[in-house]
Design a protein around this motif. Structure first.
Motif, PDB file in Angstrom:
ATOM      1  N   MET A 184       1.012  -1.242  -0.105  1.00  0.00           N
ATOM      2  CA  MET A 184      -0.098   0.046  -0.007  1.00  0.00           C
ATOM      3  C   MET A 184       0.903   1.392  -0.007  1.00  0.00           C
ATOM      4  N   SER A 185       0.501   2.224  -0.820  1.00  0.00           N
ATOM      5  CA  SER A 185       1.199   3.491  -0.767  1.00  0.00           C
ATOM      6  C   SER A 185       0.815   4.455   0.396  1.00  0.00           C
ATOM      7  N   ALA A 186       1.618   5.585   0.294  1.00  0.00           N
ATOM      8  CA  ALA A 186       1.139   6.387   1.299  1.00  0.00           C
ATOM      9  C   ALA A 186       0.024   7.118   1.325  1.00  0.00           C
ATOM     10  N   ASP A 187      -0.612   7.019   0.156  1.00  0.00           N
ATOM     11  CA  ASP A 187      -2.055   7.692  -0.040  1.00  0.00           C
ATOM     12  C   ASP A 187      -3.240   6.892   0.400  1.00  0.00           C
ATOM     13  N   TYR A 206       4.420   1.743   2.416  1.00  0.00           N
ATOM     14  CA  TYR A 206       5.551   2.464   1.854  1.00  0.00           C
ATOM     15  C   TYR A 206       5.292   4.179   1.803  1.00  0.00           C
ATOM     16  N   ALA A 207       6.328   4.647   2.130  1.00  0.00           N
ATOM     17  CA  ALA A 207       6.311   6.177   2.267  1.00  0.00           C
ATOM     18  C   ALA A 207       6.093   6.728   0.565  1.00  0.00           C
ATOM     19  N   GLY A 208       6.404   5.929  -0.385  1.00  0.00           N
ATOM     20  CA  GLY A 208       6.123   6.578  -1.633  1.00  0.00           C
ATOM     21  C   GLY A 208       4.762   6.414  -2.288  1.00  0.00           C
ATOM     22  N   ASP A 209       4.987   6.599  -3.434  1.00  0.00           N
ATOM     23  CA  ASP A 209       3.429   6.737  -4.113  1.00  0.00           C
ATOM     24  C   ASP A 209       2.916   5.260  -4.709  1.00  0.00           C
ATOM     25  N   TYR A 210       1.688   5.195  -5.222  1.00  0.00           N
ATOM     26  CA  TYR A 210       1.150   4.273  -5.757  1.00  0.00           C
ATOM     27  C   TYR A 210       2.067   3.205  -6.990  1.00  0.00           C
ATOM     28  N   SER A 211       2.950   3.810  -7.796  1.00  0.00           N
ATOM     29  CA  SER A 211       3.831   3.211  -8.527  1.00  0.00           C
ATOM     30  C   SER A 211       4.763   2.347  -7.729  1.00  0.00           C
ATOM     31  N   LEU A 212       5.393   2.955  -6.521  1.00  0.00           N
ATOM     32  CA  LEU A 212       6.196   2.100  -5.951  1.00  0.00           C
ATOM     33  C   LEU A 212       5.548   1.070  -5.481  1.00  0.00           C
ATOM     34  N   ALA A 213       4.273   1.030  -4.702  1.00  0.00           N
ATOM     35  CA  ALA A 213       3.551  -0.109  -4.239  1.00  0.00           C
ATOM     36  C   ALA A 213       3.551  -1.320  -5.173  1.00  0.00           C
ATOM     37  N   VAL A 214       3.006  -0.877  -6.613  1.00  0.00           N
ATOM     38  CA  VAL A 214       2.978  -1.634  -7.481  1.00  0.00           C
ATOM     39  C   VAL A 214       4.148  -2.548  -7.743  1.00  0.00           C
ATOM     40  N   ALA A 215       5.326  -1.715  -7.945  1.00  0.00           N
ATOM     41  CA  ALA A 215       6.566  -2.191  -8.359  1.00  0.00           C
ATOM     42  C   ALA A 215       6.891  -3.221  -7.204  1.00  0.00           C
ATOM     43  N   GLN A 216       6.823  -2.857  -5.881  1.00  0.00           N
ATOM     44  CA  GLN A 216       6.993  -3.865  -4.936  1.00  0.00           C
ATOM     45  C   GLN A 216       6.470  -5.201  -5.053  1.00  0.00           C
ATOM     46  N   GLY A 217       4.965  -4.980  -5.131  1.00  0.00           N
ATOM     47  CA  GLY A 217       3.901  -6.070  -5.608  1.00  0.00           C
ATOM     48  C   GLY A 217       4.540  -7.180  -6.439  1.00  0.00           C
ATOM     49  N   ARG A 218       4.835  -6.438  -7.562  1.00  0.00           N
ATOM     50  CA  ARG A 218       5.538  -7.305  -8.653  1.00  0.00           C
ATOM     51  C   ARG A 218       6.736  -7.894  -8.542  1.00  0.00           C
ATOM     52  N   ARG A 219       7.651  -7.117  -7.676  1.00  0.00           N
ATOM     53  CA  ARG A 219       9.000  -7.825  -7.176  1.00  0.00           C
ATOM     54  C   ARG A 219       8.754  -9.169  -6.449  1.00  0.00           C
ATOM     55  N   GLN A 220       7.768  -9.071  -5.477  1.00  0.00           N
ATOM     56  CA  GLN A 220       7.430 -10.272  -4.745  1.00  0.00           C
ATOM     57  C   GLN A 220       6.905 -11.528  -5.493  1.00  0.00           C
ATOM     58  N   ALA A 221       6.137 -11.172  -6.310  1.00  0.00           N
ATOM     59  CA  ALA A 221       5.411 -12.262  -7.242  1.00  0.00           C
ATOM     60  C   ALA A 221       6.599 -12.888  -8.122  1.00  0.00           C
ATOM     61  N   GLU A 222       7.652 -12.040  -8.630  1.00  0.00           N
ATOM     62  CA  GLU A 222       8.627 -12.680  -9.434  1.00  0.00           C
ATOM     63  C   GLU A 222       9.657 -13.498  -8.702  1.00  0.00           C
ATOM     64  N   ALA A 223       9.667 -13.084  -7.149  1.00  0.00           N
ATOM     65  CA  ALA A 223      10.490 -14.057  -6.576  1.00  0.00           C
ATOM     66  C   ALA A 223       9.920 -15.394  -5.857  1.00  0.00           C
ATOM     67  N   ASP A 224       8.534 -15.600  -6.198  1.00  0.00           N
ATOM     68  CA  ASP A 224       7.894 -16.799  -5.696  1.00  0.00           C
ATOM     69  C   ASP A 224       7.039 -17.366  -6.732  1.00  0.00           C
ATOM     70  N   PRO A 225       7.511 -18.405  -7.400  1.00  0.00           N
ATOM     71  CA  PRO A 225       6.804 -19.364  -8.486  1.00  0.00           C
ATOM     72  C   PRO A 225       5.273 -19.573  -7.947  1.00  0.00           C
ATOM     73  N   ALA A 226       4.913 -19.449  -6.760  1.00  0.00           N
ATOM     74  CA  ALA A 226       3.471 -19.795  -6.316  1.00  0.00           C
ATOM     75  C   ALA A 226       2.621 -18.647  -6.023  1.00  0.00           C
ATOM     76  N   CYS A 227       3.222 -17.383  -6.355  1.00  0.00           N
ATOM     77  CA  CYS A 227       2.807 -16.021  -6.232  1.00  0.00           C
ATOM     78  C   CYS A 227       2.052 -15.381  -7.347  1.00  0.00           C
ATOM     79  N   HIS A 228       0.663 -15.190  -7.377  1.00  0.00           N
ATOM     80  CA  HIS A 228       0.098 -14.441  -8.500  1.00  0.00           C
ATOM     81  C   HIS A 228       0.022 -12.881  -8.248  1.00  0.00           C
ATOM     82  N   PHE A 229       0.552 -12.325  -9.255  1.00  0.00           N
ATOM     83  CA  PHE A 229       0.463 -10.916  -8.909  1.00  0.00           C
ATOM     84  C   PHE A 229      -0.578 -10.022  -9.682  1.00  0.00           C
ATOM     85  N   VAL A 230      -1.354  -9.507  -8.963  1.00  0.00           N
ATOM     86  CA  VAL A 230      -2.364  -8.792  -9.604  1.00  0.00           C
ATOM     87  C   VAL A 230      -1.949  -7.050 -10.065  1.00  0.00           C
TER      88      VAL A 230
END
Length: 426
Positions: A184-187, A206-230
């Protein structure tokens, strides 16, 4: 961007208005005949119908797990209501004014209950059929059984959000038994984070904005084959879930004996963040009604990302920060700095226009709607209401027209927070 800001200012007055944070109306010069634009779109009517059928298959499960949906047979749908007193308060204009209350959708209280919940259900069906946990024709209510719910814990879901998408993804994923993380972003509002945590959802702030939150979510999913990123920025699945709303709306209009045709056009005003929700709804409506429906996106003056993406033709190649706009707005559901490329490309020939609304006006409209109609929304959900006056002030609108302001969220706002919203509208 190749052009300097001074060149954008000189190119079109709309850019000067946006950079100066003035409320702005933009009529899309790239609008094409609906049939022509739809035939070129990367999404089909058959895919929307398939999404609607999938939601029907899940209805028994939804009714079992979320009892508030049982009276509607497990269908997640919102009321369509006339708001004549609000219409009179806003001024006399041709046509009737209605409010589509996605603010009061079951489960998560916002339009995100459409696309977000749909994508999680799509994922659950995909896994359950692949693993043999469900068979063709079996009632999906079976997914609520303890043995199956435990099996979904082998899979994870991740999403980045300013708030409402996180609520819908988190609550539905947790109900099914997925391990779910919402970035979740700071907003994002604190009460939304607290609600998710109370449902067993892992919330990362996160202290940053929406784009940072999305990037972090994508990074988590890329590191876990069992994780689906929305992927809120690019998901076709989310888009299809939103598009199902059009057929539901058509049923409601028919039940109210409201025609939609050349003599009785439908004008729909949709609050817009990254674009998936309003884009899906607008696409579905254009499939059904063609040129008889006119769709407009509404954005905050401080976060007009879709308008900038469409007006420049750069889509996700431009952000509000590139134009010196800070992206800070009370409309947390719309606090997005960079638009969806996928949605922008789909809608560039279908969308009739965009406009921006100042935060102060959102609070004033929030208070006025509560006073005139007794309906409570969150600030971002009021962005659709100025649309009727803006369009009627710029183009002839017949008396037989229908205007729908799409209320995108607010049904779950805690009392003390809503009271503060109301105070700020005074």
């Amino acid at each position: 961007m190749d052009m300097h800001l001074s060149q954008w200012r000189a190119r079109d007055p709309v850019f000067a208005d946006l950079m100066d944070l003035r409320e702005t109306f933009w009529a899309n010069p790239g609008l094409r005949p609906a049939g022509e634009a739809l035939s070129a779109a990367p999404v089909t009517a058959e895919e929307v119908a398939d999404a609607a059928a999938r939601l029907d298959r899940f209805a028994p499960y939804i009714a079992r797990v979320f009892p508030e949906t049982a009276p509607a047979g497990g269908r997640i749908e919102s009321p369509l209501v006339p708001i004549p007193a609000m219409g009179r308060a806003l001024g006399d204009r041709p046509g009737r004014l209605l409010l589509k209350q996605d603010s009061h959708l079951p489960i998560s209280g916002s339009i995100k209950a459409r696309g977000g919940i749909y994508e999680v259900l799509w994922l659950a069906e995909t896994i359950a059929l692949r693993e043999g946990w469900l068979s063709e024709g079996e009632s999906y209510a079976r997914l609520a059984d303890a043995d199956l719910r435990g099996r979904f814990s082998d899979y994870a879901v991740a999403v980045g959000s300013t708030g409402n998408l996180g609520l819908s993804i988190g609550m539905m994923s947790a109900a099914l038994g997925f391990r779910v993380t919402v970035h979740m972003s700071a907003d994002a509002r604190q009460w939304k984070k607290d609600l998710l945590r109370s449902r067993g959802v892992n919330v990362v702030e996160y202290a940053g904005d929406y784009s940072l939150a999305v990037a972090q979510g994508r990074r988590q999913a890329e590191a876990d084959p069992a994780c689906h990123f929305v992927d809120d920025e690019n998901s076709r699945t989310l888009f299809l879930g939103y598009a199902v709303a059009a057929g539901r709306l058509a049923e409601q209009l028919a039940a109210m004996e409201i025609p939609v045709d050349g003599a009785h056009p439908l004008y729909v005003y949709l609050p817009c963040g990254v674009g998936g929700g309003p884009g899906g709804v607008a696409f579905g409506l254009k499939l059904l009604y063609g040129g008889a429906v006119r769709c407009y996106f509404a954005e905050p003056t401080h976060a007009p990302c879709m308008l900038l993406g469409l007006a420049t033709g750069l889509h996700d190649g431009v952000s509000v920060e590139d134009f010196g706009i800070d992206g800070k707005t009370a409309a947390d559901g719309l606090a997005v700095g960079r638009p969806s490329r996928f949605v922008g490309r789909v809608m560039e020939g279908l969308l009739d226009g965009c406009y921006t609304v100042d935060d102060r006006r959102l609070y004033q409209l929030l208070r006025l709607l509560a006073d005139t109609e007794g309906i409570r929304l969150e600030p971002s959900a009021l962005a659709g209401l100025p649309g009727r006056d803006l369009v009627c002030g710029r183009t002839p609108v017949p008396e037989g027209a229908t205007h729908i302001a799409w209320a995108t969220g607010g049904g779950m706002v805690p009392e003390d927070i809503w009271r503060e919203y109301y105070r700020l509208g005074g």
